[in-house]
Design an enzyme around this catalytic site. Sequence first.
Site, short mmCIF file in Angstrom:
data_model
loop_
_atom_site.label_atom_id
_atom_site.label_comp_id
_atom_site.label_asym_id
_atom_site.label_seq_id
_atom_site.Cartn_x
_atom_site.Cartn_y
_atom_site.Cartn_z
N SER A 66 -18.64 -38.91 -16.96
CA SER A 66 -19.89 -38.95 -16.17
C SER A 66 -20.94 -38.05 -16.79
O SER A 66 -20.65 -36.90 -17.14
CB SER A 66 -19.63 -38.45 -14.75
OG SER A 66 -18.70 -39.25 -14.12
N HIS A 97 -25.24 -48.14 -12.13
CA HIS A 97 -24.27 -47.49 -13.00
C HIS A 97 -24.17 -48.29 -14.29
O HIS A 97 -23.85 -49.47 -14.25
CB HIS A 97 -22.90 -47.52 -12.30
CG HIS A 97 -22.17 -46.23 -12.41
ND1 HIS A 97 -21.16 -45.88 -11.56
CD2 HIS A 97 -22.31 -45.20 -13.25
CE1 HIS A 97 -20.72 -44.70 -11.88
NE2 HIS A 97 -21.41 -44.26 -12.90
N HIS A 119 -13.09 -46.28 -12.06
CA HIS A 119 -12.42 -45.22 -11.30
C HIS A 119 -11.58 -45.80 -10.16
O HIS A 119 -11.94 -46.81 -9.56
CB HIS A 119 -13.45 -44.26 -10.69
CG HIS A 119 -14.28 -43.54 -11.70
ND1 HIS A 119 -15.47 -44.02 -12.16
CD2 HIS A 119 -14.06 -42.35 -12.34
CE1 HIS A 119 -15.98 -43.18 -13.04
NE2 HIS A 119 -15.14 -42.16 -13.18
N TYR A 121 -11.41 -44.58 -7.25
CA TYR A 121 -12.17 -44.53 -5.99
C TYR A 121 -13.10 -45.71 -5.80
O TYR A 121 -13.60 -45.96 -4.72
CB TYR A 121 -12.92 -43.19 -5.84
CG TYR A 121 -13.96 -42.91 -6.90
CD1 TYR A 121 -15.18 -43.58 -6.94
CD2 TYR A 121 -13.73 -41.93 -7.87
CE1 TYR A 121 -16.13 -43.31 -7.91
CE2 TYR A 121 -14.68 -41.64 -8.84
CZ TYR A 121 -15.88 -42.34 -8.86
OH TYR A 121 -16.80 -42.06 -9.82
N GLU A 122 -13.36 -46.45 -6.89
CA GLU A 122 -14.20 -47.65 -6.76
C GLU A 122 -13.43 -48.80 -6.13
O GLU A 122 -14.00 -49.83 -5.78
CB GLU A 122 -14.72 -48.09 -8.13
CG GLU A 122 -15.70 -47.12 -8.74
CD GLU A 122 -16.11 -47.54 -10.15
OE1 GLU A 122 -16.91 -48.47 -10.29
OE2 GLU A 122 -15.59 -46.94 -11.12
N ALA A 149 -15.98 -35.33 -16.99
CA ALA A 149 -16.64 -34.23 -16.30
C ALA A 149 -15.59 -33.69 -15.34
O ALA A 149 -14.86 -34.47 -14.72
CB ALA A 149 -17.84 -34.75 -15.54
N MET A 252 -11.45 -36.97 -11.68
CA MET A 252 -11.05 -38.22 -11.02
C MET A 252 -10.81 -39.33 -12.04
O MET A 252 -11.05 -40.51 -11.76
CB MET A 252 -12.14 -38.65 -10.03
CG MET A 252 -12.48 -37.58 -9.00
SD MET A 252 -13.85 -38.08 -7.95
CE MET A 252 -14.28 -36.51 -7.17
N SER A 253 -10.36 -38.97 -13.22
CA SER A 253 -10.20 -40.01 -14.26
C SER A 253 -9.15 -39.59 -15.30
O SER A 253 -8.35 -38.69 -15.06
CB SER A 253 -11.55 -40.22 -14.97
OG SER A 253 -11.91 -39.06 -15.68
N ASN A 276 -18.90 -27.94 -12.91
CA ASN A 276 -19.02 -27.07 -11.74
C ASN A 276 -17.76 -26.24 -11.66
O ASN A 276 -16.71 -26.65 -12.14
CB ASN A 276 -19.17 -27.93 -10.46
CG ASN A 276 -18.04 -28.92 -10.28
OD1 ASN A 276 -17.93 -29.90 -11.02
ND2 ASN A 276 -17.17 -28.65 -9.35
N HIS A 290 -22.49 -34.67 -7.05
CA HIS A 290 -22.51 -35.53 -8.23
C HIS A 290 -23.73 -35.26 -9.12
O HIS A 290 -23.64 -35.37 -10.34
CB HIS A 290 -22.49 -36.99 -7.79
CG HIS A 290 -22.25 -37.95 -8.92
ND1 HIS A 290 -21.11 -37.91 -9.70
CD2 HIS A 290 -23.01 -38.95 -9.42
CE1 HIS A 290 -21.18 -38.85 -10.62
NE2 HIS A 290 -22.31 -39.50 -10.48
N1 HPA Z 1 -13.54 -32.20 -8.62
C1 HPA Z 1 -13.18 -33.46 -8.95
N2 HPA Z 1 -13.82 -34.18 -9.86
C2 HPA Z 1 -14.86 -33.61 -10.48
C3 HPA Z 1 -15.29 -32.32 -10.19
C4 HPA Z 1 -14.59 -31.57 -9.20
O1 HPA Z 1 -14.91 -30.42 -8.88
N3 HPA Z 1 -16.36 -32.06 -10.98
C5 HPA Z 1 -16.58 -33.18 -11.72
N4 HPA Z 1 -15.66 -34.12 -11.43
#
Ligand code: HPA
Length: 321
Positions: A66, A97, A119, A121-122, A149, A252-253, A276, A290
């Site tokens: 991402s 996207h 993903h 979650y999609e 990410a 998440m990937s 983050n 996001h």
């Molecule tokens: N958690 C899960 N997925 C993520 C995060 C996170 O803090 N940051 C970027 N993708």
Amino acid sequence: MMNTAYKVNGNIDKKLRLGSTDEEFFENHVLHTDNDKYTYETITETANFLRQQVPFKPMVGIICGSGMGCLADALDGKIEFPYESIPHFPRSTVEGHVGKLVFGHLSGVPVVCMKGRFHYYEGYPLWKCAMPVRVMKLLGVTHLIATNAAGGLNPNFKVGDIMLVKDHINLMGFAGNNPLQGPNDERFGPRFPPMNTAYSRELIREAKKVAKELKMQDIIHEGVYTCLGGPNFETVAELRMLSMLGADTVGMSTVHEVITARHCNLTVLAFSLITNMCITDYEIRDNPNHEEVIDVGKQREDVLKLFVQNLVKLISKSCKK
Ligand code: HPA
């Protein structure tokens, strides 16, 4: 059956359908049975379609995380295929996207890039999320660079740092969800593939050397990635648990793509961009979001491009040895 499922599910957001008919939408996102799984022959059809239009064989496959689509933009002589134009490919579900497969050269090396990935979650099952990796294999790719990410759990990490993945914790696998579930086709790989050697030690060592040459040594780490299904970010208790389990980053990937890649014997290098820091204190009321994930990718564009260009060069050199 399809219509019944539609009625039961009621109001599916029209924005998510991206102009597909109800039948196409359900084929892609709702009804997934073992019988829907891609066969070797189906994936061969996809690979043949691409091969007929691309005049070179890609050696390295790159999956852009991402906010890291800049990696695909850096290719020379791009040949692009929106996902919806590729036979049997999953479709991007989120409006706006980007989803395309981009062929080209990076540092003179033939590569194929996924700009946008699929993903869990999609609504895709893991085998569908990972299907493009098998397409890469049939196209002749030998090495996969998977980027993501991720949230930083290791307190030594900072936002904007990069973690080379030395191992993963397949949390969804603990719950019995694995991209290799179901009948195994030996033409891809063995029924019971090992995962203790999933991430190439040699490439990690070399990647660290590259980082040093690029004076990135202060932002480069090595650690363990874990993947949750998402789409929500994690609770404080979940993050504390993941930290205790030995995870350094969470996302998440990637894990299901790497499992699929190792199953068909691709050499894998993966890295997380820390977008983050995970919040493991109840008194801190900031929320991860996001937008910051995407922003950090953009801020790190130049570093990421340079790093990946050099990694690709290194892989091509290691192949010639
Ligand atoms: N958690 C899960 N997925 C993520 C995060 C996170 O803090 N940051 C970027 N993708």
